[in-house]
Each structure stands twice: as structure tokens, then as C-alpha cells.
Design a protein around this motif. Structure first.
Motif, PDB file in Angstrom:
ATOM      1  N   LEU A 134      52.560  35.857  41.369  1.00 31.77           N
ATOM      2  CA  LEU A 134      53.620  35.412  40.459  1.00 31.77           C
ATOM      3  C   LEU A 134      53.314  35.694  38.996  1.00 31.77           C
ATOM      4  N   GLY A 135      52.023  35.812  38.652  1.00 31.36           N
ATOM      5  CA  GLY A 135      51.668  36.045  37.254  1.00 31.36           C
ATOM      6  C   GLY A 135      50.172  36.152  37.069  1.00 31.36           C
ATOM      7  N   ALA A 136      49.741  37.035  36.158  1.00 29.95           N
ATOM      8  CA  ALA A 136      48.316  37.314  35.983  1.00 29.95           C
ATOM      9  C   ALA A 136      47.541  36.133  35.411  1.00 29.95           C
ATOM     10  N   ASP A 137      48.212  35.235  34.661  1.00 34.18           N
ATOM     11  CA  ASP A 137      47.530  34.081  34.059  1.00 34.18           C
ATOM     12  C   ASP A 137      47.358  32.915  35.030  1.00 34.18           C
ATOM     13  N   ILE A 138      48.082  32.927  36.135  1.00 34.92           N
ATOM     14  CA  ILE A 138      48.093  31.763  37.032  1.00 34.92           C
ATOM     15  C   ILE A 138      46.726  31.479  37.646  1.00 34.92           C
ATOM     16  N   PRO A 139      45.963  32.501  38.100  1.00 39.69           N
ATOM     17  CA  PRO A 139      44.624  32.187  38.619  1.00 39.69           C
ATOM     18  C   PRO A 139      43.755  31.452  37.605  1.00 39.69           C
ATOM     19  N   TYR A 140      43.795  31.892  36.329  1.00 41.02           N
ATOM     20  CA  TYR A 140      43.020  31.172  35.321  1.00 41.02           C
ATOM     21  C   TYR A 140      43.507  29.734  35.170  1.00 41.02           C
ATOM     22  N   CYS A 141      44.809  29.525  35.201  1.00 46.09           N
ATOM     23  CA  CYS A 141      45.362  28.178  35.025  1.00 46.09           C
ATOM     24  C   CYS A 141      45.014  27.261  36.200  1.00 46.09           C
ATOM     25  N   ILE A 142      44.608  27.834  37.307  1.00 44.75           N
ATOM     26  CA  ILE A 142      44.073  27.043  38.418  1.00 44.75           C
ATOM     27  C   ILE A 142      42.608  26.704  38.156  1.00 44.75           C
ATOM     28  N   MET A 143      41.852  27.656  37.604  1.00 46.95           N
ATOM     29  CA  MET A 143      40.419  27.452  37.357  1.00 46.95           C
ATOM     30  C   MET A 143      40.171  26.556  36.138  1.00 46.95           C
ATOM     31  N   LEU A 144      40.754  26.896  34.983  1.00 49.99           N
ATOM     32  CA  LEU A 144      40.627  26.180  33.708  1.00 49.99           C
ATOM     33  C   LEU A 144      39.203  26.247  33.138  1.00 49.99           C
ATOM     34  N   GLY A 145      39.039  25.717  31.923  1.00 52.59           N
ATOM     35  CA  GLY A 145      37.752  25.713  31.248  1.00 52.59           C
ATOM     36  C   GLY A 145      37.589  26.915  30.334  1.00 52.59           C
ATOM     37  N   THR A 146      36.335  27.300  30.081  1.00 50.47           N
ATOM     38  CA  THR A 146      36.002  28.464  29.260  1.00 50.47           C
ATOM     39  C   THR A 146      35.665  29.602  30.217  1.00 50.47           C
ATOM     40  N   VAL A 147      36.476  30.663  30.200  1.00 48.83           N
ATOM     41  CA  VAL A 147      36.408  31.667  31.271  1.00 48.83           C
ATOM     42  C   VAL A 147      36.609  33.069  30.708  1.00 48.83           C
ATOM     43  N   LEU A 148      35.818  34.018  31.219  1.00 49.58           N
ATOM     44  CA  LEU A 148      36.036  35.435  30.946  1.00 49.58           C
ATOM     45  C   LEU A 148      37.059  35.951  31.946  1.00 49.58           C
ATOM     46  N   SER A 149      38.113  36.586  31.430  1.00 53.40           N
ATOM     47  CA  SER A 149      39.193  37.086  32.267  1.00 53.40           C
ATOM     48  C   SER A 149      39.264  38.600  32.122  1.00 53.40           C
ATOM     49  N   GLU A 150      39.166  39.305  33.263  1.00 52.85           N
ATOM     50  CA  GLU A 150      39.179  40.767  33.244  1.00 52.85           C
ATOM     51  C   GLU A 150      40.192  41.296  34.263  1.00 52.85           C
ATOM     52  N   GLY A 151      40.223  42.623  34.431  1.00 53.73           N
ATOM     53  CA  GLY A 151      41.256  43.227  35.272  1.00 53.73           C
ATOM     54  C   GLY A 151      42.591  43.075  34.575  1.00 53.73           C
ATOM     55  N   ILE A 152      43.613  42.639  35.309  1.00 50.64           N
ATOM     56  CA  ILE A 152      44.891  42.323  34.669  1.00 50.64           C
ATOM     57  C   ILE A 152      44.936  40.845  34.274  1.00 50.64           C
TER      58      ILE A 152
END
Length: 289
Positions: A134-152
Motif C-alpha cells: 500500500l505504501g513504502a513508508d508503511i513498514p517503517y510506521c509499523i517498526m517505529l523508532g530511529t531507523v535507517l530506511s533503504e530500497g524504496i
């Protein structure tokens, strides 16, 4: 369990770099994401009536397939062969279309909430794989915190936490098209890229001063040319004592990092009073799950 209530937390980008445009039209990115203590509230209830009914506190938001919460609920029910109806109440506090991942966070919490409500027992990793549809940001919004995000945006690595600080948000009264920003971003060497590795090293040392000196967002090279108000807000935040200020995501929200609460509160009062910079102003802190 007949209902569940959850908070959907906003995010800021402490660093945002775009590496390349992919053949599928997406962009490979390298970002440092941080969740903040500003959130929407979502209540999900079982219903004897079939279908999904979504209600929210903002009349201009869609309540059907145009809303990520509705899409997330529909996808979850379909994937898990659940035919029961739902009633969802969405109470928005995160500014809309602001570069703060409000919609993505709402969708993420919907997946988390339904997993609990129906006791389906899916892992966070499974929910993240579902969410990225549904969206590239959604996995991060499940994890939360301070995170390195790569790929899309779906390849996530937890980082050392952002040191304690105060975060001022100002959203100017403009709308920024993410599509326009990416279409007009130059990756030909004419712009400098954020030093994400140096930022990670600063986080590892819990060195807030060093981190803020390196904060950068490559998308500003597009948005500030189109919307000078973003540069004006950044400049004024720095004048009011921010260690640094930056646009979040593709904008238009600008955030400032403050180490002193009294300085941060003074800056908050300034922006609340001077509405020419934007009517949506928040003073918050980092959030970790």
C-alpha cells in the motif's frame, strides 16, 4: 475483544538522500527516520453489518478506497479470509499531506490493530510485507523508532536512538506534490548528498550536536526553489535557537531540533503568534515503541 484503540505516530526524516531512479519508476533512497510523539487516534470495532465503515473528524478526507485506512483494512480482511464487518473511527491530529507520514502511519496502525482484534498472530515482519503493498513508508510506521530506511523505503535497519531533544514542527499553508518533487530532482552531480553514514556515527555516539550539523534532505533542492517559505521557516527556527532545522520528507513541514525546553517553548510561542509561517505548529519529542 470487540474493539481496539491505538495511536498512529508521525515521523520526521533526520536525513533523506535519493540514490537513483529505478527502472520501475521508483527511487532508491537512504533515509534516517524518527517517530515523534504526535499522533492520530484510531478505534476499530467489530460490526454485525458487513463491509467497512470509516468515519473521521475532517470532512474533506475520503472515507472509502481513497483513504489508506480503508485500503489497509480491506487488504487485511481479504488476506486473512475475514468476512466480518468493521467500524473505524479516525481522529486526525497529524497534518495532512505534510511529509510526516500521517496516512501511512494510520494504515500501519490499522494493520496492527486488526491483527490484535482478530488474533491472527501475524508477526511484525508479515505485517510489514503486507503494508508495503500500500505504501513504502508503511513498514517503517509499523517498526517505529530511529531507523535507517533503504530500497524504496522498505529495507529497514534499527539505529541507535536519537538523543533526547525537543522537536518543533511548522507546516506552511501550501501543498507540495511528492510526484512533482521527485520528477524535478536532479541526480546528475549538481547537488550534494547527505552524509548518512556520518549521521549514523553521530547517533552511535549519542552526539546531538554533531548529528544536527549533518542533517540534510536532498528534496529541499526542489521544494525551496518552488516554495521560499520553507527556507524562511528554517531560517527563523535557527534564529530562535534551533540546533538545526530541516524539511521533512517531500515537505512542506519544517522541523527544528532544540536541546533546551525553554528555548523550544519560546520558539513555539513565536510561531503560534506569527501565523504567516503556517497555522499548524506543534512542539513534541522523539517517540520510541
Amino acid at each position: 475483544m470487540n474493539y481496539i484503540r491505538k495511536n498512529a505516530y508521525a515521523k520526521i526524516n533526520l536525513g533523506l538522500d535519493v540514490i537513483r531512479k529505478r527502472e520501475d519508476g521508483y527511487h532508491d533512497v537512504c533515509m534516517i527516520m524518527q517517530s515523534i510523539d504526535l499522533y492520530d487516534k484510531i478505534t476499530i470495532s467489530r460490526s454485525s453489518k458487513p463491509g467497512i465503515r470509516l468515519h473521521n473528524n475532517l470532512s474533506y478526507l475520503p472515507t472509502g478506497q481513497g483513504n489508506l485506512v480503508y485500503k489497509a483494512a480491506s487488504l487485511f480482511l481479504s488476506e486473512n479470509n475475514i468476512t466480518e464487518g468493521l467500524s473505524i473511527e479516525l481522529n486526525k491530529h497529524i497534518p495532512v499531506a505534510a511529509g510526516l507520514a500521517g496516512g501511512s502511519s494510520d494504515a500501519a496502525v490499522t494493520l496492527l490493530g486488526l491483527n490484535e482484534l482478530f488474533e491472527t498472530g501475524l508477526s511484525k515482519e508479515a505485517l510489514m510485507k503486507l503494508g508495503v503493498k500500500l505504501g513504502a513508508d508503511i513498514p517503517y510506521c509499523i517498526m517505529l523508532g530511529t531507523v535507517l530506511s533503504e530500497g524504496i523505503g522498505e529495507v529497514l535497519t534499527p539505529l541507535s536512538p536519537l538523543p533526547d531533544c525537543h522537536i518543533l514542527l511548522v507546516k506552511p499553508d501550501i501543498n507540495v506534490s511528492t510526484k512533482y518533487v521527485y520528477e524535478n530532482l536532479k541526480l546528475d552531480g549538481s547537488v550534494s548528498h547527505p552524509d548518512i553514514n556520518a549521521m549514523i556515527a553521530s547517533l552511535d555516539r549519542a552526539d546531538l550536536s554533531s548529528l544536527t550539523k549533518r542533517m540534510d534532505n536532498i528534496l529541499q533542492t526542489v521544494t525551496i526553489k518552488e516554495y521560499p517559505i520553507i527556507a524562511e521557516i528554517k531560517h527563523k527556527m535557527n534564529e530562535t535557537g534551533a540546533l538545526a532545522s530541516l524539511m521533512s520528507g517531500s515537505g512542506p513541514t519544517v522541523f527544528g531540533i532544540y536541546s533546551d525546553i525553554k528555548v523550544a517553548e519560546s520558539a513555539f510561542r513565536f510561531f503560534k503568534k506569527n501565523r504567516t509561517y503556517g497555522k499548524q505548529v506543534f512542539l513534541t519529542k522523539p517517540y520510541w515503541p
